[in-house]
Structure formats: structure tokens, C-alpha cells
Design a protein around this motif. Structure first.
Motif, PDB file in Angstrom:
ATOM      1  N   TYR A  40       0.835  -1.194   0.000  1.00 60.10           N
ATOM      2  CA  TYR A  40       0.000   0.000   0.000  1.00 60.10           C
ATOM      3  C   TYR A  40       0.866   1.240   0.000  1.00 60.10           C
ATOM      4  O   TYR A  40       1.752   1.388   0.848  1.00 60.10           O
ATOM      5  N   GLY A  41       0.626   2.118  -0.955  1.00 58.73           N
ATOM      6  CA  GLY A  41       1.379   3.357  -1.033  1.00 58.73           C
ATOM      7  C   GLY A  41       0.437   4.540  -0.946  1.00 58.73           C
ATOM      8  O   GLY A  41      -0.617   4.534  -1.574  1.00 58.73           O
ATOM      9  N   ALA A  42       0.801   5.539  -0.175  1.00 58.79           N
ATOM     10  CA  ALA A  42       0.005   6.757  -0.095  1.00 58.79           C
ATOM     11  C   ALA A  42       0.930   7.953  -0.212  1.00 58.79           C
ATOM     12  O   ALA A  42       2.147   7.814  -0.207  1.00 58.79           O
ATOM     13  N   ARG A  43       0.339   9.106  -0.307  1.00 54.87           N
ATOM     14  CA  ARG A  43       1.137  10.311  -0.514  1.00 54.87           C
ATOM     15  C   ARG A  43       1.983  10.622   0.715  1.00 54.87           C
ATOM     16  O   ARG A  43       3.148  10.968   0.601  1.00 54.87           O
ATOM     17  N   SER A  44       1.326  10.485   1.877  1.00 57.84           N
ATOM     18  CA  SER A  44       2.004  10.814   3.125  1.00 57.84           C
ATOM     19  C   SER A  44       1.328  10.029   4.234  1.00 57.84           C
ATOM     20  O   SER A  44       0.261   9.448   4.007  1.00 57.84           O
ATOM     21  N   PRO A  45       1.892   9.990   5.416  1.00 59.39           N
ATOM     22  CA  PRO A  45       1.272   9.209   6.501  1.00 59.39           C
ATOM     23  C   PRO A  45      -0.170   9.641   6.785  1.00 59.39           C
ATOM     24  O   PRO A  45      -1.018   8.828   7.121  1.00 59.39           O
ATOM     25  N   ARG A  46      -0.450  10.932   6.580  1.00 60.62           N
ATOM     26  CA  ARG A  46      -1.822  11.382   6.839  1.00 60.62           C
ATOM     27  C   ARG A  46      -2.800  10.865   5.798  1.00 60.62           C
ATOM     28  O   ARG A  46      -3.999  10.930   5.996  1.00 60.62           O
ATOM     29  N   GLY A  47      -2.274  10.386   4.676  1.00 54.81           N
ATOM     30  CA  GLY A  47      -3.136   9.922   3.597  1.00 54.81           C
ATOM     31  C   GLY A  47      -3.477   8.448   3.670  1.00 54.81           C
ATOM     32  O   GLY A  47      -4.152   7.927   2.788  1.00 54.81           O
ATOM     33  N   LEU A  48      -3.009   7.760   4.704  1.00 52.52           N
ATOM     34  CA  LEU A  48      -3.287   6.322   4.804  1.00 52.52           C
ATOM     35  C   LEU A  48      -4.725   6.104   5.250  1.00 52.52           C
ATOM     36  O   LEU A  48      -5.156   6.667   6.249  1.00 52.52           O
ATOM     37  N   VAL A  81      -0.380 -13.191   6.464  1.00 51.86           N
ATOM     38  CA  VAL A  81      -0.342 -12.272   5.311  1.00 51.86           C
ATOM     39  C   VAL A  81       0.828 -11.315   5.499  1.00 51.86           C
ATOM     40  O   VAL A  81       1.293 -11.109   6.614  1.00 51.86           O
ATOM     41  N   GLU A  82       1.295 -10.783   4.374  1.00 47.40           N
ATOM     42  CA  GLU A  82       2.338  -9.758   4.461  1.00 47.40           C
ATOM     43  C   GLU A  82       1.737  -8.421   4.081  1.00 47.40           C
ATOM     44  O   GLU A  82       1.105  -8.314   3.028  1.00 47.40           O
ATOM     45  N   VAL A  83       1.922  -7.437   4.920  1.00 48.56           N
ATOM     46  CA  VAL A  83       1.419  -6.102   4.633  1.00 48.56           C
ATOM     47  C   VAL A  83       2.577  -5.127   4.721  1.00 48.56           C
ATOM     48  O   VAL A  83       3.245  -5.035   5.742  1.00 48.56           O
ATOM     49  N   GLU A  84       2.835  -4.423   3.624  1.00 41.72           N
ATOM     50  CA  GLU A  84       3.911  -3.432   3.623  1.00 41.72           C
ATOM     51  C   GLU A  84       3.337  -2.111   3.165  1.00 41.72           C
ATOM     52  O   GLU A  84       2.524  -2.060   2.242  1.00 41.72           O
ATOM     53  N   ILE A  85       3.782  -1.051   3.815  1.00 41.08           N
ATOM     54  CA  ILE A  85       3.221   0.275   3.553  1.00 41.08           C
ATOM     55  C   ILE A  85       4.348   1.245   3.258  1.00 41.08           C
ATOM     56  O   ILE A  85       5.410   1.186   3.893  1.00 41.08           O
ATOM     57  N   THR A  86       4.106   2.137   2.319  1.00 41.31           N
ATOM     58  CA  THR A  86       5.092   3.167   2.026  1.00 41.31           C
ATOM     59  C   THR A  86       4.389   4.478   1.729  1.00 41.31           C
ATOM     60  O   THR A  86       3.189   4.488   1.426  1.00 41.31           O
ATOM     61  N   VAL A  87       5.122   5.567   1.886  1.00 42.56           N
ATOM     62  CA  VAL A  87       4.570   6.875   1.532  1.00 42.56           C
ATOM     63  C   VAL A  87       5.540   7.567   0.580  1.00 42.56           C
ATOM     64  O   VAL A  87       6.731   7.232   0.545  1.00 42.56           O
ATOM     65  N   ASP A  88       5.022   8.544  -0.196  1.00 38.44           N
ATOM     66  CA  ASP A  88       5.878   9.269  -1.138  1.00 38.44           C
ATOM     67  C   ASP A  88       6.854  10.178  -0.407  1.00 38.44           C
ATOM     68  O   ASP A  88       7.985  10.379  -0.833  1.00 38.44           O
ATOM     69  N   HIS A  89       6.373  10.777   0.663  1.00 45.08           N
ATOM     70  CA  HIS A  89       7.252  11.593   1.492  1.00 45.08           C
ATOM     71  C   HIS A  89       6.636  11.683   2.871  1.00 45.08           C
ATOM     72  O   HIS A  89       5.434  11.447   3.038  1.00 45.08           O
ATOM     73  N   ALA A  90       7.411  11.983   3.853  1.00 43.46           N
ATOM     74  CA  ALA A  90       6.877  12.020   5.218  1.00 43.46           C
ATOM     75  C   ALA A  90       7.440  13.208   5.958  1.00 43.46           C
ATOM     76  O   ALA A  90       8.628  13.527   5.831  1.00 43.46           O
ATOM     77  N   VAL A  91       6.548  13.873   6.698  1.00 38.16           N
ATOM     78  CA  VAL A  91       6.963  14.943   7.595  1.00 38.16           C
ATOM     79  C   VAL A  91       6.642  14.459   8.992  1.00 38.16           C
ATOM     80  O   VAL A  91       5.536  14.013   9.249  1.00 38.16           O
ATOM     81  N   GLY A  92       7.607  14.477   9.877  1.00 39.50           N
ATOM     82  CA  GLY A  92       7.292  14.064  11.252  1.00 39.50           C
ATOM     83  C   GLY A  92       7.776  12.662  11.548  1.00 39.50           C
ATOM     84  O   GLY A  92       8.616  12.102  10.840  1.00 39.50           O
ATOM     85  N   PRO A  93       7.199  12.049  12.596  1.00 40.45           N
ATOM     86  CA  PRO A  93       7.758  10.801  13.142  1.00 40.45           C
ATOM     87  C   PRO A  93       7.348   9.551  12.381  1.00 40.45           C
ATOM     88  O   PRO A  93       6.824   8.615  12.962  1.00 40.45           O
ATOM     89  N   TRP A  94       7.577   9.488  11.130  1.00 41.95           N
ATOM     90  CA  TRP A  94       7.263   8.286  10.340  1.00 41.95           C
ATOM     91  C   TRP A  94       8.525   7.462  10.229  1.00 41.95           C
ATOM     92  O   TRP A  94       9.547   7.946   9.766  1.00 41.95           O
ATOM     93  N   ARG A  95       8.444   6.196  10.643  1.00 41.45           N
ATOM     94  CA  ARG A  95       9.628   5.355  10.569  1.00 41.45           C
ATOM     95  C   ARG A  95       9.453   4.211   9.574  1.00 41.45           C
ATOM     96  O   ARG A  95      10.227   3.270   9.548  1.00 41.45           O
ATOM     97  N   GLY A  96       8.389   4.317   8.776  1.00 40.22           N
ATOM     98  CA  GLY A  96       8.170   3.255   7.794  1.00 40.22           C
ATOM     99  C   GLY A  96       8.880   3.566   6.479  1.00 40.22           C
ATOM    100  O   GLY A  96       9.691   4.486   6.395  1.00 40.22           O
ATOM    101  N   HIS A  97       8.562   2.808   5.470  1.00 41.27           N
ATOM    102  CA  HIS A  97       9.196   3.004   4.166  1.00 41.27           C
ATOM    103  C   HIS A  97       8.809   4.357   3.583  1.00 41.27           C
ATOM    104  O   HIS A  97       7.699   4.847   3.783  1.00 41.27           O
TER     105      HIS A  97
END
Lengths: 386, 155, 288
Positions: C157-165, C180-196
Motif C-alpha cells: 500500500y502506497g500513499a502520498r504521506s502518513p496522513r493519507g493512509l 499475510v504480508e502487509v507493507e506500507i510506504t509513503v511518497d514523502h513524510a513529515v514528522g515521526p514516520w519510521r516506515g518506508h
């Protein structure tokens, strides 16, 4: 085959009125042959014919008293079977909810007088679109089932007609209740009549008539074969569906776009165009809302609007959509061509765009094809500054 | 009239390359010319070319059905386009189109790869140059992604 | 009467242009501009079954209608419909403003379904972008409800930013499962995001696929689906086993208004779910 005189035609009209039909037929109105309410043969465009060409329509006087001596006016029968505006339902806020109500008025029963061969095919094409899919339109179904069709074979094709190319005329080959052919006399005309349905037979039996002789049949056939030889246009339909699928990026689309005003006249006059939109309205009190269906055109800029913009913004893409749908992808969706060769789109285009010409142009290889791989554009190879 | 090697030597991308290497690479190339509006390459199509722009201007584009065509990169005289020849399956990811009359040297990717396999030193030199451009593009893309200017929302 | 083409069912069917009134049972705000609505029919008999991938036309009184994919769990309580709506226009803004107890109209379900049964026995990869997770959520729930029928199941799952999830609670629960395997990424992150942070296909490095045995379901903006489809193709997944869900202007949802055409396809009737092998040539033509 039977023969009736003008009195027989008037008797037919009177009989249909007595059976509760609203008669609609050709009249002279707004300097065109326009379909409207008729009562008798005196309402018909006696002695009128048309001169038609790309972007040109003129009524002209004939030298005789033919009642159906024209080809086709701008309006198709779809106005009566699939009306331009239709309320689908109205809704009301009540104390405990929303109440939806559909109109319960019965649909009109039309007797359509003067339906041409191409128009019969157009109606059958719209049957496939609006009735034969997973969902049918109830308005169209009711009006269509009720409609009594009196066809009249063409004797005078217009300058933009190409029904012969499309296999839809000038004669008729089914789909009618009664089919007439007008045979001109020195002082008027008479008609051969055949019934195409049980309903038509029953009506025909009530009319003053005589059995057609061999000469009558030959005269009727001659009207049609003469008309077939006088088509204003031709369209080479060979492989046209594949052609349109393969030329989606042909430079001709830009060429047409330079001329096309995207006015949508073609979609308005085309007898098979069926696209529609819905309008949701509310009143000021916020308690009553309605949903209407109205005709729409793929030429409108918001026809293909999705979040962010419209998919088809350029005139080229919108003209391409119309033509490739009409002559190409209609096959994929509905199993036949969408075009019946009536020529209205050519006549009523303000700039006279002619789809028979456009198809011919698409068949020609362009000199420059965008997207050519560089080897087609390379110059001298090593050592050259091109 | 200039030979292809001469044109290569003058192009900034190959600045400083040894003449014998230029000669090898020239063997993989031809001169090409794109009129305004011509595509250099199209998304999804087989891609095995490397473009050295000599003059004119081309853009790299993506078409979005709603937003229309979006330009993500422009390139002109002295710049290069097309890296899909480096890695299989050799398919273009974007469209590239000439905005005006553009002259380019076009190199066959398979030919270049063969020459690099045969001569690792040449291969390393070429890869350094390519990687340099890619790094610049990557950094630039990241900054573009920051959307630092903010301001006008599309709607 | 003239030779009329008859519809298969000659008994008068319910008018498909008349909506069934539903009530909002619950709403949940997913992101600043995205809401999930849970709906139930006002008329108790008005329950309809649906298949993941299908959509309804949702009508807001006096405002208008929009086609919205069903995002609900088909294995959940019957009669409860869930839709996740992003506010991008007048109708969707009005839908996002509905609250518990409000009434709206529902027509459908229309369209075709994700090929979940065809994927049985295979690995399944779901790749979602932005609010595209909504139609895939329905498929994912169904797959999880019949977990043993499938091989490896992964969600990227990819979103624009953590707020967009969207579906943050669901994502947490799904990530906690072992099957199941669930992996999440964002295009860019501002703040305390430690994911992809990166584009969604990079997650394939963490959840690799066996291309010979995988069926992929993709949903998100069209540019994203084209890109992901190509990346999956690079890794050996054939276009015949890669599915996308398309979106076009829809006014009727029943194949009669002509708005949703893409070449010869009517998205509301032949789609919205398509294999890439069938639809990709059409997606490549600009302004088709």
C-alpha cells in the motif's frame, strides 16, 4: 401487395387516430421537412423536395404532387421514442424519510408515418442499445412496443445519402407494420402497400384497396432501384472497424479538429446517437428533488470528466470518439455498425465535415506518422549533419 | 561535415573520453532528427536506445487521463535521455517528445552493452558518466517531490 | 408489432434508475478528505449481495450521484454496505458530510468483480495506491475470510504521506497477522514516520512474488497502475494475471448513457475490473 389511393392513405390515418394513436409525420416547418403532428394527407409536404450537401440544406419545389418526394429532414424519430428530456423520478423529504415517486402516466402511442429504410435500421439499432442489454430503458420500451410504424420507401435520395453503402436502404426489409411506395401519377400519386406484422395486416384489411398487379409491383421496385443508383455519397465499409482501431493516432484527427467546431450537431441529428446524462435538481426549500434524464453529446467537454479534468479535452479526441464509436467500436458493444448512411451529419455539420471523406482519408497512409522509430527518420548515418 | 566521432568528442557527456573509446562507441550510433511533435520514445514500447541531444529541446512526459499530459523533465543541447537500455526488460517507462526540431545522436543499447562487456574499462567509464547523470536526476527529482513551492492547489 | 428485440426477462423488472433509500449507520473519517460510510437499507428486504470490485451509484438528496466502489467486508454482517469516499467534487463532498441517521439513495451493485475465485490456489498480491485501497479492502477481506484457499497473500500500500493512509485500524490488525504480508510506504513524510518512504513497487523487495504462480490486483490512480503493472511485468508477472480497476465518468451505471466508454469497453458493464492484457493497449492511447 396491395394498392391504395390517397383516399386510402387518409383512411389509414383516420383509422390509426380512431385506434388511439398520435400521428407523427413529415410536414414543412422552419424551412425543413420536420416531423410533427399530422391528421391527414393535406399536412404532408406535397410537392417538396430537398437539396442537400455538406453543410447545406434547402427545400425546393418539385414539378409534381409527390407527398414523400424528399429524403430526410434534420430530426430523427428518436425524439419520439427516447425523448430529449424525461423526468425519471421525484423525491420528497417527509417526516420519517425520503419518498421516491416515479411518473405513472402512460406513455404515448405514436404512429410514425413516413419512416425511411435507413430510419427503420436506426430504430432497430437503438432497440439493441436500449432494450437488449442487461438493463433496458422502460420509457423506450413502452413507446417502442406501442409504436405503429408506417414506412415509405425512398424515391429521391438526398445529396448526402449513402444508405446503399450501409445496406440500410433505399428500400425497406422488415421492422415495419406497413410499408408504402409512392408511385407518381400525372395528377398525383398512389401507393403500393405491404404489411410487415399482424397488426399491420389487420389495419390494411380495413382500408379501401385493390390487389397489386405485376405492373404495380414492377413500378414499386423501379422506384427503389432508381433511388439506389442516385446516392449522393458512398462509404467503403470494408474492414472499417479494424481500420478505426488501428488509426487512433493518425494525423487526420488533428486535421479534422482544425475544422470541427465540436458543436455536436451531428450527435443531435444522428438517428442512432443515444448518449444521455442525468440532472439532479432540488428546490429552494430543500424538500423536493427530481432526477431528469436528458440527451447528451460526446462532444461536450465535460462528457468525459473525472476528478482532475476531462479525459477528452482536445477537439481531435472528441471527434475521434464520435467517429470511431459510430463506425467501429459500436460493433464491439452492440454487434453492428452504428451508422445507417442517412447523411444527416454531413448535411447539418456547419462546416460540412463528411465522414465518408474522413474514413477515406484514414485509409491513406500518412506522410508523417508521429511516433516513428528513429530509423525511419534517420538521415545520412555516419558523417552527416542532416 | 563532421564525423560521428567528432560530434561525440564535442558533446559534454563524453568530455575527456579517449579517442579510441569514442571510435568504439561511434560504431553503435547514428544521426537522427526529430521534428517538433515527434516522439523519441513511447511508454511501454521496446526500449534499447540512448539519446545524446545535440540541439533543440525534448521533454519526458506522462499522460494522466484526467490531468492530461504532465512534463516531468526537459532536456536540450548537451544533455542525454534514455537509460532503459541498461537493464532488462528494456521497456520505456515514459514518453519523450521533441518540442522543436531536435537533432540527436542515437545509440543502439545492445551494441553499447556488447562493447562494455568486451572491454570492462570502457564499460566502467561509460557507466560512471551515466551514473553521474542519474545521480543528478535523482537528487533533482527528490527536490521536485518536496513540492517546496506549495501554493496553488490544482482544484 | 415490428420485430422487436426483447429483453431476456419480460416481467417488468425494477427500474434500475430508481435508487433504494439507505440510512447511514456509522461514519468514520479516514483522512482529512476521506470518509467511510456504513449504510443499511431503510426497507429491511432491500439487502443486496455484492462481489468485491463492484460499485454502487450513491445519491445525495438534491445534489447528485457518484459511482463509489464498495469497500466493505463481504463476509461481515449482511445488509451492511460500506463505501469509502474521497471529497473531490460536489457530490463526494456532500457524501462526506453525511452523518449517522442521514438518508441517501443507492443504485447497484454494478460492474464486475475482482477475480478472487480464479485466484484460488495461487499466490495473491494486492497493490493499492491512495484511496485505491478501498475497492481492494473488500477483496482482501474476502480472501482473509477464506484464507486457506490461497497461497501467499501480500498487500502493498502506497500513499502520498502518513496522513493519507486509509483504514489505519485495519492496517494495524492485518499487519499483526502471521498469514499475510502487509507493507506500507509513503511518497514523502513529515514528522515521526519510521516506515518506508518510496514508490510502492519498491516494497516488492520486502514481499517478493513468484511470478509463475501469482495473481495481482492493482487499484489506484491510473498512472500508478500502469507503472506498477510494468514493474510487475519486469519481474516476470504476465499481464494476463495482473488486474486493474478503472474509473471513468458514469451517469447511469447500467450501460445506457455512453459516458464511461474507453474504446469499445463500457467500464460500468465490462469493467471496472480488467486484466492488463485486455486493457493496457487502450490505456496507452492519449485521450481515448
Amino acid at each position: 401487395m396491395q394498392v391504395i389511393e390517397r383516399e386510402g392513405l387518409d383512411a389509414l390515418f383516420a383509422h390509426l387516430v380512431a385506434e388511439g394513436y398520435d400521428l407523427v409525420g413529415p410536414t414543412v416547418r422552419d424551412a425543413t421537412i420536420a416531423y410533427g403532428s399530422i391528421r391527414s394527407t393535406s399536412d404532408l409536404p406535397e410537392g417538396w423536395t430537398e437539396e442537400q450537401d455538406g453543410g447545406r440544406y434547402r427545400l425546393e419545389r418539385r414539378g409534381d404532387r409527390a407527398l414523400f418526394g424528399y429524403a430526410l429532414g434534420p430530426e430523427a424519430w428518436k425524439r419520439y421514442l427516447y425523448p430529449p428530456k424525461r423526468r425519471l423520478w421525484s423525491a420528497r423529504r417527509t417526516e420519517d424519510g425520503l419518498e421516491l415517486r416515479t411518473d405513472e402516466e402512460p406513455e404515448p402511442r405514436y404512429a410514425l408515418i413516413g419512416v425511411r429504410g435507413c430510419e427503420l435500421h436506426a430504430i432497430r439499432i437503438q432497440d439493441r442499445v436500449l432494450l437488449a442489454g442487461a438493463f433496458a430503458d422502460p420509457t423506450y420500451r413502452a413507446r417502442r412496443e406501442a409504436a405503429f410504424l408506417v414506412a415509405v420507401q425512398c424515391g429521391d435520395p438526398g445529396g448526402t445519402c449513402f444508405c446503399s453503402s450501409m445496406g440500410t436502404g433505399p428500400g425497406v426489409d422488415g421492422g415495419y407494420d406497413l410499408a408504402l411506395t409512392e408511385i407518381l401519377d400525372p395528377d398525383g400519386s398512389h401507393f403500393t402497400v405491404t404489411a410487415g406484422s399482424g397488426r399491420g395486416e389487420r389495419v390494411l384489411e380495413r382500408l379501401p384497396r385493390r390487389e397489386a398487379s405485376a405492373a404495380d409491383e414492377a413500378a414499386a421496385a423501379a422506384v427503389v432501384s432508381r433511388a439506389a443508383g442516385r446516392m449522393g455519397r458512398t462509404l467503403d465499409t470494408d474492414g472499417v472497424r479494424e481500420l478505426l482501431a488501428e488509426t487512433l493516432e493518425h494525423p487526420r484527427w488533428k486535421d479534422v479538429a482544425d475544422r470541427c467546431l465540436t458543436c455536436g450537431n451531428c450527435t443531435l441529428v444522428c438517428p442512432t446517437c443515444f448518449c444521455s446524462s442525468v440532472e439532479d435538481t432540488g428546490d429552494l426549500s430543500g424538500r423536493v428533488a427530481e432526477r431528469w434524464r436528458r440527451w447528451d453529446s460526446c462532444f461536450h467537454t465535460d462528457f468525459s470528466h473525472i476528478h482532475g479534468g476531462s479525459v477528452r479535452q482536445s477537439a481531435a479526441s472528441r471527434y475521434r470518439q464520435w467517429l470511431t464509436h459510430k463506425l467501429g467500436t459500436w460493433f464491439d458493444q452492440f454487434g453492428s455498425s452504428g451508422c445507417v448512411g442517412c447523411g444527416r451529419c454531413i448535411t447539418w455539420c456547419p462546416v460540412g465535415i463528411d465522414l465518408t471523406e474522413e474514413v477515406a482519408a484514414l485509409r491513406r497512409s500518412p506522410d508523417a506518422w508521429p511516433g516513428d522509430a528513429p530509423e525511419h527518420r534517420e538521415t545520412s548515418g555516419i558523417g552527416g549533419d542532416p | 561535415m563532421k564525423g560521428l566521432e567528432q560530434l561525440l568528442a564535442e558533446h559534454p557527456f563524453f568530455a575527456g573520453m579517449e579517442p579510441k573509446d569514442l571510435a568504439l562507441i561511434a560504431g553503435c550510433g547514428t544521426n537522427a532528427r526529430f521534428e517538433a511533435g515527434d516522439y523519441l520514445f513511447r511508454e511501454g514500447e521496446p526500449a534499447d536506445r540512448f539519446y545524446l541531444l545535440r540541439s533543440g529541446r525534448a521533454v519526458v512526459e506522462v499522460h494522466d487521463p484526467a490531468r492530461g499530459t504532465i512534463t516531468v523533465l526537459s532536456a536540450g543541447e548537451g544533455e542525454v535521455l534514455g537509460f532503459s537500455w541498461l537493464m532488462p526488460p528494456y521497456r520505456w517507462v515514459f514518453d519523450a517528445r521533441a518540442l522543436e526540431l531536435t537533432r540527436a545522436l542515437v545509440f543502439d543499447g545492445a551494441c553499447l552493452r556488447d562493447k562494455c562487456e568486451a572491454d570492462a574499462r570502457l564499460g566502467y567509464d561509460l557507466l560512471k558518466r551515466v551514473t553521474g547523470v542519474m545521480m543528478q536526476r535523482l537528487e533533482a527529482a527528490s527536490v521536485q517531490l518536496l513540492d517546496v513551492y506549495g501554493g496553488v492547489r490544482a482544484r | 408489432m415490428s420485430d422487436l428485440v426483447r429483453t431476456p426477462d419480460d416481467a417488468a423488472p425494477p427500474d434500475p434508475m430508481v435508487p433504494a433509500i439507505h440510512r447511514v449507520r456509522r461514519t468514520r473519517q479516514e483522512t482529512p478528505d476521506t470518509w467511510t460510510l456504513e449504510l443499511e437499507p431503510v426497507d429491511g428486504d432491500g439487502q443486496r449481495t455484492y462481489a468485491p470490485g463492484q460499485f454502487n451509484m450513491l445519491y445525495v438528496f438534491g445534489v447528485g450521484e457518484a459511482p463509489i466502489s464498495i469497500s466493505g467486508d463481504p463476509t461481515g454482517p449482511p445488509g451492511l454496505l460500506a463505501h469509502t469516499v474521497r471529497a473531490v467534487g460536489a457530490v463526494t463532498r456532500a457524501l462526506c458530510a453525511l452523518r449517522r441517521g442521514d438518508l441517501l439513495g443507492v443504485r447497484g451493485p454494478f460492474g464486475n468483480a475482482w477475480p478472487i475465485d480464479q485466484a484460488a490456489g495461487h499466490d495473491v498480491l494486492l497493490v493499492a495506491g491512495g484511496v485505491g485501497l478501498a475497492p481492494l479492502r473488500s477483496a482482501f477481506c474476502r480472501i482473509l475470510g477464506e484464507r486457506s484457499r490461497f497461497g501467499r497473500v501480500s498487500l502493498l500500500y502506497g500513499a502520498r504521506s502518513p496522513r493519507g493512509l486509509v483504514f489505519a485500524d485495519d492496517l494495524r490488525r492485518w499487519r499483526a497477522r502471521f498469514d499475510v504480508e502487509v507493507e506500507i510506504t509513503v511518497d514523502h513524510a513529515v514528522g515521526p514516520w519510521r516506515g518506508h518512504v518510496g514508490v510502492v513497487t519498491q516494497l516488492l523487495d520486502y514481499a517478493p512474488i513468484e511470478p509463475e504462480d501469482c495473481v495481482a490486483l492493482l487499484c489506484g490512480p491510473e498512472v500508478m497502475m500502469r507503472y506498477v503493472g510494468r514493474e510487475l511485468g519486469r519481474r516476470g508477472l504476465p499481464a494476463e494475471r495482473t488486474y486493474v480497476s478503472l474509473e471513468r465518468n458514469m451517469r447511469c451505471g447500467i450501460g445506457l448513457c455512453g459516458h464511461c466508454q474507453l474504446g469499445g469497453e463500457l467500464i460500468c458493464r465490462d469493467g471496472p475490473v480488467y486484466s492488463l492484457s485486455r486493457i493496457e493497449p487502450l490505456l496507452r492511447i492519449r485521450e481515448l
